[in-house]
Design an enzyme around this catalytic site. Structure first.
Site, mmCIF file in Angstrom:
data_model
loop_
_atom_site.group_PDB
_atom_site.id
_atom_site.type_symbol
_atom_site.label_atom_id
_atom_site.label_comp_id
_atom_site.label_asym_id
_atom_site.label_seq_id
_atom_site.Cartn_x
_atom_site.Cartn_y
_atom_site.Cartn_z
ATOM 1 N N GLY A 107 0.822 -1.212 0.000
ATOM 2 C CA GLY A 107 0.000 0.000 0.000
ATOM 3 C C GLY A 107 0.856 1.262 0.000
ATOM 4 N N GLN A 108 0.193 2.412 0.000
ATOM 5 C CA GLN A 108 0.907 3.702 -0.060
ATOM 6 C C GLN A 108 1.880 3.850 1.112
ATOM 7 O OE1 GLN A 108 -1.221 7.318 -1.456
ATOM 8 N NE2 GLN A 108 -2.985 6.364 -0.501
ATOM 9 N N ILE A 138 -4.799 -10.576 7.074
ATOM 10 C CA ILE A 138 -4.908 -10.244 8.507
ATOM 11 C C ILE A 138 -6.251 -10.662 9.109
ATOM 12 C CG2 ILE A 138 -3.212 -8.380 8.366
ATOM 13 C CD1 ILE A 138 -5.583 -6.368 8.582
ATOM 14 N N TYR A 187 -8.760 -1.913 4.430
ATOM 15 C CA TYR A 187 -9.709 -1.795 3.317
ATOM 16 C C TYR A 187 -9.953 -0.303 3.174
ATOM 17 C CZ TYR A 187 -13.960 -2.303 0.544
ATOM 18 O OH TYR A 187 -14.901 -2.228 -0.446
ATOM 19 N N THR A 188 -9.471 0.312 2.082
ATOM 20 C CA THR A 188 -9.494 1.777 1.981
ATOM 21 C C THR A 188 -10.410 2.317 0.874
ATOM 22 O OG1 THR A 188 -7.530 1.716 0.577
ATOM 23 C CG2 THR A 188 -7.156 2.048 2.929
ATOM 24 N N ASP A 192 -9.282 10.291 9.690
ATOM 25 C CA ASP A 192 -10.162 11.423 10.008
ATOM 26 C C ASP A 192 -11.640 11.066 9.785
ATOM 27 O OD1 ASP A 192 -9.458 11.169 7.275
ATOM 28 O OD2 ASP A 192 -10.118 13.200 6.830
ATOM 29 N N TYR A 250 -16.829 2.950 5.865
ATOM 30 C CA TYR A 250 -15.366 2.947 6.058
ATOM 31 C C TYR A 250 -15.009 3.515 7.435
ATOM 32 C CZ TYR A 250 -10.506 4.532 5.482
ATOM 33 O OH TYR A 250 -9.161 4.791 5.669
ATOM 34 N N LYS A 302 -13.264 1.634 10.615
ATOM 35 C CA LYS A 302 -11.962 2.090 11.130
ATOM 36 C C LYS A 302 -12.067 2.465 12.605
ATOM 37 C CE LYS A 302 -8.540 2.683 9.283
ATOM 38 N NZ LYS A 302 -7.376 1.763 9.121
ATOM 39 N N TRP A 350 -6.290 12.180 4.189
ATOM 40 C CA TRP A 350 -6.011 12.546 2.793
ATOM 41 C C TRP A 350 -4.620 12.052 2.344
ATOM 42 C CZ3 TRP A 350 -7.968 18.153 1.339
ATOM 43 C CH2 TRP A 350 -9.272 18.334 1.808
HETATM 44 N N1 LIG Z 1 -5.713 6.525 1.771
HETATM 45 C C1 LIG Z 1 -6.132 7.541 2.536
HETATM 46 O O1 LIG Z 1 -6.484 8.628 2.057
HETATM 47 C C2 LIG Z 1 -6.167 7.383 4.043
HETATM 48 C C3 LIG Z 1 -6.642 8.440 4.830
HETATM 49 C C4 LIG Z 1 -6.642 8.300 6.224
HETATM 50 C C5 LIG Z 1 -6.171 7.128 6.797
HETATM 51 N N2 LIG Z 1 -5.737 6.112 6.018
HETATM 52 C C6 LIG Z 1 -5.274 4.873 6.660
HETATM 53 O O2 LIG Z 1 -3.878 4.769 6.443
HETATM 54 C C7 LIG Z 1 -3.509 3.384 6.384
HETATM 55 C C8 LIG Z 1 -2.697 3.126 5.132
HETATM 56 O O3 LIG Z 1 -3.494 3.523 4.019
HETATM 57 P P1 LIG Z 1 -2.974 3.387 2.515
HETATM 58 O O4 LIG Z 1 -3.543 4.537 1.763
HETATM 59 O O5 LIG Z 1 -1.502 3.115 2.518
HETATM 60 O O6 LIG Z 1 -3.769 2.055 2.086
HETATM 61 P P2 LIG Z 1 -3.654 1.230 0.744
HETATM 62 O O7 LIG Z 1 -2.727 1.898 -0.218
HETATM 63 O O8 LIG Z 1 -5.047 0.887 0.321
HETATM 64 O O9 LIG Z 1 -2.920 -0.096 1.252
HETATM 65 C C9 LIG Z 1 -3.532 -1.021 2.079
HETATM 66 C C10 LIG Z 1 -2.949 -2.378 1.764
HETATM 67 O O10 LIG Z 1 -3.602 -3.347 2.615
HETATM 68 C C11 LIG Z 1 -3.904 -4.477 1.806
HETATM 69 N N3 LIG Z 1 -4.946 -5.296 2.374
HETATM 70 C C12 LIG Z 1 -6.286 -5.220 2.173
HETATM 71 N N4 LIG Z 1 -6.923 -6.213 2.825
HETATM 72 C C13 LIG Z 1 -5.964 -6.942 3.457
HETATM 73 C C14 LIG Z 1 -5.998 -8.115 4.269
HETATM 74 N N5 LIG Z 1 -7.144 -8.730 4.563
HETATM 75 N N6 LIG Z 1 -4.825 -8.595 4.750
HETATM 76 C C15 LIG Z 1 -3.652 -7.986 4.432
HETATM 77 N N7 LIG Z 1 -3.553 -6.880 3.675
HETATM 78 C C16 LIG Z 1 -4.712 -6.367 3.179
HETATM 79 C C17 LIG Z 1 -4.286 -3.863 0.476
HETATM 80 O O11 LIG Z 1 -4.298 -4.832 -0.550
HETATM 81 P P3 LIG Z 1 -5.319 -4.597 -1.795
HETATM 82 O O12 LIG Z 1 -4.879 -3.354 -2.461
HETATM 83 O O13 LIG Z 1 -5.113 -5.843 -2.599
HETATM 84 O O14 LIG Z 1 -6.699 -4.492 -1.205
HETATM 85 C C18 LIG Z 1 -3.201 -2.814 0.310
HETATM 86 O O15 LIG Z 1 -2.019 -3.355 -0.253
HETATM 87 C C19 LIG Z 1 -4.815 2.600 6.475
HETATM 88 O O16 LIG Z 1 -5.032 2.204 7.806
HETATM 89 C C20 LIG Z 1 -5.878 3.616 6.075
HETATM 90 O O17 LIG Z 1 -7.142 3.311 6.623
HETATM 91 C C21 LIG Z 1 -5.699 6.214 4.645
#
Ligand SMILES: NC(=O)c1ccc[n+]([C@@H]2O[C@H](COP(=O)([O-])OP(=O)(O)OC[C@H]3O[C@@H](n4cnc5c(N)ncnc54)[C@H](OP(=O)(O)O)[C@@H]3O)[C@@H](O)[C@H]2O)c1
Length: 297
Positions: A10-11, A37, A61-62, A102, A125, A129, A150
């Protein structure tokens, strides 16, 4: 120090994997392909084999809009998956660093949300969370959760990449101008989590709990998009500067309700971890666009 990292594709996960060797950390990098997980026994087996000393959960799950129709899956990953990791960490007497959002807040405030402001998520979502935050806290007293907003970064899909694509295809784009928040660079979140791991390694402890953590300063999607286009053109990613029109949220309907105001007050994090601190999203954006421009050359 050996880290069990989830969500490594992920990011944020990619940034942690890239930066961890610079701290001398050994990362057991996992994503859904080699560690789901939602499967607690799989986590136990993997930990039994690798004997990590701290867990960092960057898996989630994002898909905010899709979550409205995939409620069970979002809950399984964001709530139960997070709980599973916190539980196995506790069984092994280890801490867990976790990430939340957020979106646990309603977005109806007019002043920044504090770490202890009342949550009131408006969509699936955010609900999942929030459940994840709470289950992590209940399952493992040695948890530290960063609530961020964001997120954008070099890896994966995000708003910055969408704007750069649209900017290369169109002369004009329309972007929502009445939602306020703070873009946060994935690299900054990764650095904070690794600095926290380093502090834990040195001190054997951390001031556990939930902390708001996002980049400075508050902006709107429209102003963020305008800056993306400006920097994109300056760095040669865009040949022309598209016009970015401001629109209202009601002109851009989405399945999940977006918080209108999701500004986080990060002063507790800044006071508690003054050596780590908070960076600006502009510096993150500059870094990201510099990397993308370098890749294009
Ligand atoms: N993105 C945002 O804007 C944002 C904002 C606020 C907070 N956050 C939080 O920041 C954190 C990191 O976000 P991110 O943007 O880096 O997320 P991301 O790019 O969507 O990466 C999440 C990773 O988790 C994987 N994943 C999904 N289901 C899984 C499972 N059951 N077991 C293991 N891995 C699994 C995803 O795989 P797949 O791609 O195959 O599903 C993906 O590789 C998260 O907790 C998110 O809720 C994100």
């Amino acid at each position: 120090m050996r880290i069990l990292l989830t969500g490594c594709d992920g990011q944020v996960g990619c940034e942690i994997s890239r930066k961890a060797p610079g701290y001398g950390f050994d990362v057991i990098a996992t994503d859904i392909g080699n560690l789901d997980i939602t499967d607690i026994d799989a986590i136990r087996r993997l930990q039994g084999k690798h004997q990590a000393e701290i867990f960092i959960n960057a898996a989630a799950y994002t898909a905010v809009d899709k979550a409205e129709s995939e409620q069970q899956l979002a809950h399984d990953v964001n709530a139960l998956g997070a709980k599973n990791l916190a539980t196995v960490a506790r069984e092994c007497n280890l801490p867990i660093l976790h990430i939340s959002t957020d979106y646990i807040f309603s977005g109806n405030a007019s002043t920044p949300y504090k770490d202890d402001s009342e949550p009131d998520p408006q969509g699936v979502y955010g609900v999942t969370k929030l459940a994840g935050e709470r289950l992590v806290a209940q399952s493992n007293a040695r948890h530290l959760t960063l609530r961020t907003s964001w997120v954008f970064g070099i890896d994966g899909q995000n708003f910055v990449k969408t704007m750069l694509r649209l900017g290369s295809e169109k002369d004009e784009v329309s972007v929502v101008a009445d939602q306020f928040g703070s873009p946060t660079y994935a690299g900054h979140i990764a650095t904070a989590l690794l600095r926290l791991t380093e502090q834990y390694q040195q001190q054997g402890d951390l001031p556990w709990g939930n902390y708001n953590f996002c980049d400075n300063d508050t902006t709107t999607w429209h102003l963020f998009a305008t800056e993306i286009m400006r920097m994109g053109q300056a760095q040669g990613l865009l040949t022309k500067l598209p016009v970015v029109h401001p629109i209202r949220t009601e002109d851009y309907p989405t399945p999940a309700t977006r918080p209108l105001y999701s500004v986080l007050d990060c002063s507790l994090f800044e006071q508690t971890f003054p050596d780590i601190g908070i960076s600006s999203w502009e510096s993150g954006l500059r870094e990201m666009i510099g990397v993308l421009a370098g890749e294009e050359k």
